[in-house]
Design a protein around this motif. Structure first.
Motif, PDB file in Angstrom:
ATOM      1  N   GLY A   1     -12.359  34.858  23.813  1.00  0.00           N
ATOM      2  CA  GLY A   1     -10.980  35.106  23.354  1.00  0.00           C
ATOM      3  C   GLY A   1      -9.972  34.737  24.438  1.00  0.00           C
TER       4      GLY A   1
ATOM      5  N   ALA B   1      -9.762  31.091  24.932  1.00  0.00           N
ATOM      6  CA  ALA B   1      -9.042  30.448  23.821  1.00  0.00           C
ATOM      7  C   ALA B   1      -7.536  30.530  24.056  1.00  0.00           C
ATOM      8  N   LEU B   2      -7.061  31.680  24.531  1.00  0.00           N
ATOM      9  CA  LEU B   2      -5.616  31.803  24.817  1.00  0.00           C
ATOM     10  C   LEU B   2      -5.208  30.800  25.893  1.00  0.00           C
TER      11      LEU B   2
ATOM     12  N   PHE C   1      -4.406  28.559  22.271  1.00  0.00           N
ATOM     13  CA  PHE C   1      -4.334  29.283  20.994  1.00  0.00           C
ATOM     14  C   PHE C   1      -3.493  30.547  21.210  1.00  0.00           C
TER      15      PHE C   1
ATOM     16  N   SER D   1      -3.694  33.865  19.557  1.00  0.00           N
ATOM     17  CA  SER D   1      -4.176  35.249  19.489  1.00  0.00           C
ATOM     18  C   SER D   1      -5.653  35.280  19.116  1.00  0.00           C
ATOM     19  N   TYR D   2      -6.292  36.428  19.430  1.00  0.00           N
ATOM     20  CA  TYR D   2      -7.671  36.610  18.974  1.00  0.00           C
ATOM     21  C   TYR D   2      -7.926  38.077  18.664  1.00  0.00           C
TER      22      TYR D   2
ATOM     23  N   TRP E   1     -11.982  36.133  15.554  1.00  0.00           N
ATOM     24  CA  TRP E   1     -10.945  35.387  14.810  1.00  0.00           C
ATOM     25  C   TRP E   1      -9.894  34.914  15.801  1.00  0.00           C
ATOM     26  N   ILE E   2      -9.648  33.622  15.786  1.00  0.00           N
ATOM     27  CA  ILE E   2      -8.689  33.040  16.734  1.00  0.00           C
ATOM     28  C   ILE E   2      -7.651  32.265  15.924  1.00  0.00           C
ATOM     29  N   GLU E   3      -6.380  32.375  16.327  1.00  0.00           N
ATOM     30  CA  GLU E   3      -5.336  31.651  15.579  1.00  0.00           C
ATOM     31  C   GLU E   3      -4.371  30.946  16.536  1.00  0.00           C
TER      32      GLU E   3
END
Ligand SMILES: C[S@@+](CC[C@H](N)C(=O)[O-])C[C@H]1O[C@@H](n2cnc3c(N)ncnc32)[C@H](O)[C@@H]1O
Length: 431
Positions: free
Chosen positions: A390, A393-394, A398, A400-401, A428-430
């Motif tokens: 997570g 990913a940030l 990205f 948020s997670y 879940w990553i957005e």
């Protein structure tokens, strides 16, 4: 030795049992058309993928990516819905099996004719068993190996790299385990010293597999015109140049940092086909293309923990990762095996970070991702993998997670003494 092969009529073929299931493993897929053509223990459930696509309202306007495609569960589900998909898979044989599955739109008559021709030629092909390495000799009765060898020789003589040729290659590959008397450990490791009770006859197993595939092709062709799935046999850590369209959604499950060696998963099949000759070949032919998730891998590459920790790729989690890596390095001295889990974990995080940066390049802004992921505890040292992914990913760009636990997991670390609670869930990553 000559082979005795005939075909089932379609009426005799096992009927497709399309029952729905709720749990989340590849076993569920073994009753689903196309998915069931090749059993891959590492796979996840097709029905779960369908639910995610529904929740996200993904349809034919979108593109879905799986950077760790495996046997192509995401790609096949997308095909059933007319959704474009891209699957990246670095294991050459797994990628080939995945590509063959996406050839379901091949003319059934051509596939059937190729399979029949293979059987005819096999009857004329004398078997040569002494060429096989001991793993294969020990895993089959000589009569069974003779039939399989004749099929293989026939396939080589007919192979024209067409879709039907690849489908027949898959059919032979898919029945090897069922026809072997050797046991299979968890996650597909072959155990030639253990024998199993139910062993299929190769001629029957092959005919059944062909008929099942024809049935599934008809089922799919009655619903959808063509496959919109692309499978790219490459390394997800460097895949963005191979992807030309912007991706809307990612559904995936990477290797976990739990010492499972994906390179070894299909050693049996690769040895049968003459693609590797023994354990030593596996690294050069497969493992070096995969991300690091086993200590064999990090040992072979003689990775250095401090160099890995200094990489900018792991900067966002460096503090916590460093303390875990140093603890693993200390604890390994107390274990006879002295496994290189410390470098495995550091390289795993580097590789995940590389993949996330590639994903950021190919995903459109606002894309959604779902990763099925589990944490791990080599030598009892806890690694909060989902949190690290997570955070990485940030850092890759990205927004948020969130993580939702699905189940507690008692991972089977061999000879493990630790009791660290583990879990598996959805990240879940957005963004
Ligand atoms: C958990 S499995 C995915 C299974 C898949 N969801 C399915 O249903 O079959 C992870 C996959 O990642 C692949 N893999 C490992 N390293 C990779 C890399 N660097 N690039 C692409 N794929 C890789 C492995 O070979 C394995 O098939």
């Amino acid at each position: 030795m000559k082979t005795q092969l005939t075909f089932f009529s379609e009426a005799e073929a096992p009927t497709a049992n399309l029952k729905a299931s709720r749990s989340g493993t590849f076993l569920d897929n073994m009753s689903l058309p196309i998915h069931r053509w090749f059993r891959y223990s590492a796979g996840f459930s097709a029905q779960w993928v369908e639910r995610v696509l529904d929740d996200w309202q993904i349809d034919s306007r979108h593109i879905v990516l799986d950077p760790f495609a495996g046997s192509g569960t995401v790609s096949v589900v997308c095909d059933t819905r007319g959704i474009r998909s891209i699957g990246i898979e670095a294991h050459p044989v797994v990628a080939r099996a995945c590509k063959a599955k996406l050839s379901w739109a091949t003319l059934i008559e051509r596939f059937s004719a190729f399979a029949e021709q293979t059987v005819k030629s096999a009857k004329l092909s004398p078997a040569a068993l002494s060429q096989y390495p001991s793993l294969i000799q020990r895993s089959f009765d000589p009569d069974s190996l003779a039939v399989l060898d004749s099929l293989k020789t026939a396939w080589f003589s007919l192979n024209d790299e067409s879709h039907e040729s690849e489908l027949v290659w898959l059919a032979i590959t898919a029945v090897l385990r069922a026809c072997s008397k050797a046991g299979t450990a968890q996650w597909q490791y072959i155990l030639p010293n253990k024998s199993k009770a139910n062993v299929a006859f190769p001629d029957i197993a092959f005919r059944r597999q062909i008929e099942m595939m024809k049935l599934d092709m008809r089922w799919m062709q009655n619903r959808v015109k063509e496959s919109l799935g692309e499978v790219i046999s490459t390394d997800a850590r460097h895949c963005s140049d191979s992807i030309t369209h912007k991706v809307d959604a990612v559904i995936t499950s990477p290797p976990y940092a739990n010492n499972y060696d994906y390179a070894d998963a299909l050693r049996f099949e690769m040895t049968f086909w003459g693609e590797v000759n023994g354990w030593g070949d596996i690294h050069d032919k497969v493992r070096k293309y995969l991300m690091v998730s086993s200590s064999q891998h990090s040992s072979h590459d003689k990775l250095d923990a401090e160099s890995l920790l200094s990489l900018s790729m792991v900067e966002p989690i460096r503090k916590e990762l460093t303390s875990v890596v140093h603890e693993l390095s200390r604890v390994r001295e107390m274990h006879g095996g002295k496994k290189n889990y410390h470098t495995m974990v550091a390289a795993y995080c580097r590789d995940i970070s590389l993949v996330l940066h590639q994903l950021r390049r190919v995903c459109r802004k606002g894309a959604k991702m779902c990763w099925v992921i589990g944490d791990s505890a080599p030598y009892g040292v806890y690694c909060p993998i989902e949190k690290w992914i997570g955070e990485l990913a940030l850092a890759a760009g990205f927004d948020s997670y969130t993580f939702k636990k699905l189940r507690d997991r008692n991972i089977k670390w061999k000879n493990r003494k630790h009791r660290v609670p583990l879990k598996e869930g959805l990240l879940w990553i957005e963004g």
